[in-house]
Design an enzyme around this catalytic site. Sequence first.
Site, mmCIF file in Angstrom:
data_model
loop_
_atom_site.group_PDB
_atom_site.id
_atom_site.type_symbol
_atom_site.label_atom_id
_atom_site.label_comp_id
_atom_site.label_asym_id
_atom_site.label_seq_id
_atom_site.Cartn_x
_atom_site.Cartn_y
_atom_site.Cartn_z
ATOM 1 N N SER A 285 -18.308 -61.762 95.572
ATOM 2 C CA SER A 285 -18.555 -62.148 94.179
ATOM 3 C C SER A 285 -18.181 -63.600 93.880
ATOM 4 C CB SER A 285 -17.810 -61.162 93.267
ATOM 5 O OG SER A 285 -18.128 -61.381 91.939
ATOM 6 N N ASP B 22 -23.966 -61.060 89.334
ATOM 7 C CA ASP B 22 -23.859 -59.968 88.363
ATOM 8 C C ASP B 22 -23.351 -60.540 87.044
ATOM 9 O OD1 ASP B 22 -21.328 -60.425 89.407
ATOM 10 O OD2 ASP B 22 -20.758 -58.320 89.514
#
Length: 453
Positions: free
Chosen positions: A102, A249
């Site tokens: 991430s 995301d």
Amino acid sequence: MQASGNAHGRLFGTNGIRGKPNELLTTDFVSSIGKAAATMFLSKRIAIGRDTRTSGAMVMSALVSGIMSTGTDAIDLGVLPTPGLQYYCLLNSLPGVMITASHNPAEYNGIKCIDIDGTELSQEKEIEIEKIHFTGKYKVSGWQSVGVALQDNTAARTYIEAVLSKVKRDVVVSAGFRVAADPACGGAYYTTPFLLRELGCSLTTINGFPDGMFTSRNPEPRPENLSALLTLMKDGSYDIGIAHDGDADRAAFVDSSGKFVEGDLILSLLIKHRSRKGDVIVTPISTSDSVDDSASEVGATVIRTKVGAPIVARTMIDGKASLGGEENGGMIFGDHQYCRDGAMTVARVLEIMAETGKSLSELLSEVKRYHMKKGSAHFSGKWESLEKFIVERSNPERVDRTDGIKIYVKDGWALVRKSGTEPIVRVYAHSRTEAGCTRIFSEFSSLVHDFRP
Ligand code: MG
């Protein structure tokens, strides 16, 4: 940050397993997790995606062989955003594994498991995978039924089309926005630029190529890492700036004057323009009161949860919520899929700008704003003792124990939480005034600092 990896510890943290390749993430370890996940899922096929990290192909190969050894087929979707894999899982009712760390720096990578409804795996199922990994009780196929290695390069396109289908494309196209985008050289390098072009934007992309070293910038989309985008936008040539983290995301926004916009305000804006009376909004206790103000303006209800996107997503499903979000820019849209989705956030914000004919800063001037400050301090003592010490010393009006302690004082609140992955506590301060926010922040940071076990 590194998971412990011992037989008594947890491997999955709040966002999957994180570690350094060839340290925690050795090929043996990853292959074992692949075998354990496939044994737990009992599915004919598992889809796998990855971001652009240099170790991604190695981790993918190890995962694929582990999965295939159980007799399960492995579908390699290549590089794509995490919500792209999640949409593929949802659409095909397949479990998935995402290889990403991430927003963490380039030296890390990670493994996140996705359930057949596209949501992040529940803790119970993660513990089941850990158990199989530690005991070695994998399913093992015979030589004649080893799984097949498949590839599918359509997932990113399908994902973009799904996002486009959820917004009034013609309205956005006719606005002809001038956009500067920074996908961080990560998973969105070839999805968000395409999405923006198909939304009729005239586009300048920086960091729009894959670079697993993240040479140009740290993948966390915070102002301190976005100097190139902020500088590019300073002369006012763009209507909006967009940035993602490594696996996209999350989306962060910059207004036309080059000012970074905090994620709370984007959530507040989405509520104001996309929620109706009776809707349910889910957000962790760490987000700004601006969210509650926008919700009460439209007659929506807010459910506050512990911090963590999987918790927000699961609470949304249980509460039939239409919208969820975190202050870091992770937004979840109930009419799309129950996971954070950077591209969907971008499309919805552009849609609101196009429909209202207002700039992002005009729109943000219409939502209530508070001052917030966040910090962290080293802490390895007993949390209960610190909690007691802070409550006794701070003379609170009210204490909320949803996650850590949220202490309401006269002119705002403080939230003190222990990190689940690092020996630190996080301190958040929130107030109507800047002076109040500074005072609350320094008072509670000092309390943490002064604590002696
Ligand atoms: Mg992310």
